[in-house]
Write an enzyme that holds these catalytic residues in place. Structure first.
Site, PDB file in Angstrom:
ATOM      1  N   LYS A 100       0.800  -1.228   0.000  1.00 26.17           N
ATOM      2  CA  LYS A 100       0.000   0.000   0.000  1.00 26.17           C
ATOM      3  C   LYS A 100       0.835   1.282   0.000  1.00 26.17           C
ATOM      4  O   LYS A 100       0.393   2.306  -0.502  1.00 26.17           O
ATOM      5  CB  LYS A 100      -0.981  -0.012   1.171  1.00 26.17           C
ATOM      6  CG  LYS A 100      -2.156  -0.957   0.906  1.00 26.17           C
ATOM      7  CD  LYS A 100      -3.303  -0.724   1.859  1.00 26.17           C
ATOM      8  CE  LYS A 100      -4.563  -1.410   1.387  1.00 26.17           C
ATOM      9  NZ  LYS A 100      -4.506  -2.878   1.494  1.00 26.17           N
TER      10      LYS A 100
ATOM     11  N   GLU B 271      -9.761   7.683   3.459  1.00 28.55           N
ATOM     12  CA  GLU B 271     -10.655   6.826   4.229  1.00 28.55           C
ATOM     13  C   GLU B 271      -9.961   5.500   4.436  1.00 28.55           C
ATOM     14  O   GLU B 271      -9.063   5.138   3.686  1.00 28.55           O
ATOM     15  CB  GLU B 271     -11.964   6.621   3.481  1.00 28.55           C
ATOM     16  CG  GLU B 271     -12.002   5.431   2.538  1.00 28.55           C
ATOM     17  CD  GLU B 271     -11.077   5.544   1.332  1.00 28.55           C
ATOM     18  OE1 GLU B 271     -10.767   6.679   0.935  1.00 28.55           O
ATOM     19  OE2 GLU B 271     -10.652   4.494   0.810  1.00 28.55           O
TER      20      GLU B 271
ATOM     21  N   SER C 248       1.490  -9.828  -1.085  1.00 27.70           N
ATOM     22  CA  SER C 248       1.074  -8.411  -0.991  1.00 27.70           C
ATOM     23  C   SER C 248       1.350  -7.813   0.379  1.00 27.70           C
ATOM     24  O   SER C 248       1.538  -6.604   0.495  1.00 27.70           O
ATOM     25  CB  SER C 248      -0.403  -8.263  -1.354  1.00 27.70           C
ATOM     26  OG  SER C 248      -1.211  -9.080  -0.534  1.00 27.70           O
TER      27      SER C 248
HETATM   28  C1  LIG Z   1      -5.354  -3.857   1.190  1.00 23.36           C
HETATM   29  C2  LIG Z   1      -4.665  -5.130   0.915  1.00 23.36           C
HETATM   30  C3  LIG Z   1      -5.022  -5.959  -0.178  1.00 23.36           C
HETATM   31  C4  LIG Z   1      -6.189  -5.672  -1.069  1.00 23.36           C
HETATM   32  O1  LIG Z   1      -6.131  -4.476  -1.774  1.00 23.36           O
HETATM   33  P1  LIG Z   1      -5.888  -4.470  -3.349  1.00 23.36           P
HETATM   34  O2  LIG Z   1      -6.215  -3.080  -3.746  1.00 23.36           O
HETATM   35  O3  LIG Z   1      -6.849  -5.482  -3.932  1.00 23.36           O
HETATM   36  O4  LIG Z   1      -4.494  -4.833  -3.583  1.00 23.36           O
HETATM   37  C5  LIG Z   1      -4.268  -7.092  -0.425  1.00 23.36           C
HETATM   38  N1  LIG Z   1      -3.236  -7.437   0.381  1.00 23.36           N
HETATM   39  C6  LIG Z   1      -2.879  -6.679   1.429  1.00 23.36           C
HETATM   40  C7  LIG Z   1      -1.723  -7.119   2.264  1.00 23.36           C
HETATM   41  C8  LIG Z   1      -3.575  -5.515   1.738  1.00 23.36           C
HETATM   42  O5  LIG Z   1      -3.205  -4.767   2.800  1.00 23.36           O
END
Ligand SMILES: *Cc1c(COP(=O)(O)O)cnc(C)c1O
Length: 424
Positions: free
Chosen positions: A87, A109, A385
């Site tokens: 993020k 938000e 992610s």
């Molecule tokens: C917020 C988040 C997501 C989902 O958000 P996307 O916009 O779909 O990438 C996925 N993995 C993690 C670790 C997150 O914090």
């Protein structure tokens, strides 16, 4: 501004008139600074991603998983980015852009608090005042993230309307933005919202696939056969796919949250999943036309996932378009498969993934077990992610409640789960 729709029938700007000038101003800044590197914006962004964020993140060969699946599995380690998830790529890009635009104030938000935390970090780093809108219900569910935001100097504004969750927080942030647009930038947290947000957020996240493509070619001399990423709004997803979209032979798999089931309870207004690409219908949500979970009257359904970051009724318009044109395959993994994958990755690779991320690994296992049909090929890149520290309490509760066999630590989980429950 180019008025063409880059995403087929999806995207657009479905917003109140009061916000149109803000979107036009943002679009102009996006073209000047992000697309054309005016005043060296892109250079400064990359330098800060490196020195503050810790980029590039590694592309790691996963030995145990590769042996288990008899394929070469490579992990793109966005969990090692500052803040513990992808993020920051977007938050840092947008806060920096706001500075270039001469804005004096950042708002955002947040639902689970991950995007709010990344925005607060970026704002502190760039010395910008920051206010985060967050539903009251979410504030009580996500206290550690509220502390993190406050520690980074952000104000957290509780939203008490409706159910006090993400939907109401978004409305409140839009209201603030409409009233203060001259000096304020609204940092949207995924590839959603009115244009140019979906393209801009994708460009900030595309560094993931730019690096991964290079790194894999350095390590193996070739491209992957497939790329796998979880999808909520879809920002880590498009970030991981972007530089592979033109490589027709590379399969792209977006793994959505199958939640409890893919069925819909129209009467209760609930879809017990967040699989908008797999099961959603065309509609308008938060300023864009996209695929959504909705009932036959077009009412938005309440979504569900064990992972807060995937729990969203919509999805980015670009992903919806790439699914419609058969470039991206939407697949889904339910809560239980994701929880199992969470434990497996923790035990076999020494990586505790975010519950969102665990869905991507649940998909690999489902393919191996013959529960999903996908030609993944020999070489697979999976985006990690984020890291799972934020999810430990949920995992303890859900693992115990569902009687999932987590391996030798089951007793410990039960104990911790019980004492956590007693304390309520
Ligand atoms: C917020 C988040 C997501 C989902 O958000 P996307 O916009 O779909 O990438 C996925 N993995 C993690 C670790 C997150 O914090």
């Amino acid at each position: 501004m180019s008025t063409e729709r880059p995403f087929g029938k999806y995207g657009g700007q479905y917003v109140p008139e009061a916000l149109m000038p803000a979107l036009e101003e943002l679009n102009e800044a996006y073209e000047r600074y992000v697309l054309n590197n005016e005043d060296g914006f892109v250079d400064e962004f990359r330098e800060r991603l490196r020195d503050f964020g810790g980029r590039p993140t590694p592309l790691q060969y996963a030995e145990q998983l590769s042996a288990r699946y008899d394929r070469d599995i490579y992990l793109k380690r966005e969990d090692l980015l500052h803040g513990g998830a992808h993020k920051l790529n977007n938050a840092l890009g947008q806060v920096l852009l706001a500075k270039y635009m001469g804005k004096e104030r950042i708002i955002a938000e947040t639902g689970a608090g991950q995007h709010g935390t990344a925005t607060a970090m970026a704002a502190a780093h760039l010395d910008m005042p920051c206010e985060i809108y967050m539903g009251e219900t979410d504030i009580s569910r996500q206290r550690p993230n509220v502390f993190r935001m406050r520690l980074n100097g952000a104000e957290v504004n509780p939203v008490t309307t409706g159910r006090g969750t993400l939907k109401e927080a978004i409305s409140e942030t839009m209201r603030d933005w409409a009233a203060t647009v001259e000096r304020t930038h609204y940092v949207i947290g995924s590839i959603v919202g009115p244009a140019p947000f979906p393209s801009m957020v994708r460009d900030f996240q595309a560094v993931i696939s730019e690096e991964a493509r290079e790194q894999l070619r350095d390590q193996t001399g070739s491209l992957p056969d497939s790329v796998v990423a979880c999808a909520g709004g879809g920002s880590n997803t498009m970030g991981t796919f972007h530089h592979f979209v033109k490589d027709d032979d590379v399969g792209l798999y977006a793994v959505e949250a199958g939640g409890d089931s893919l069925s819909v309870d129209e009467e209760a207004g609930v879809a017990p999943n967040s699989a908008s690409l797999s099961t959603g219908e065309e509609g308008v949500l938060h300023g864009a036309r996209t695929r959504l979970l909705q009932d036959s009257d077009g009412q938005i359904l309440e979504s569900h996932s064990v992972s807060a970051g995937l729990d969203y009724a919509g999805v980015g318009p670009e992903l919806a378009h790439l699914v419609d044109t058969n470039r991206v395959s939407p697949v889904n993994v339910d809560d239980e498969l994701a929880l199992n994958a969470f434990h497996r990755l923790s035990q076999t690779e020494g990586i505790i993934p975010a519950l969102e991320t665990a869905h991507a690994f649940g998909f690999l296992e489902a393919v191996e077990a013959g529960k999903r049909d996908a030609a993944l090929g020999e070489t697979v890149v999976v985006n990690v992610s984020g890291r799972g520290d934020k999810d430990l309490e949920t995992v303890v509760e859900e693992t115990t409640a569902r009687d999932i066999d987590a391996g030798p630590d089951m007793d410990l989980f039960r104990q911790v789960g019980r004492s956590a429950g007693d304390g309520k």
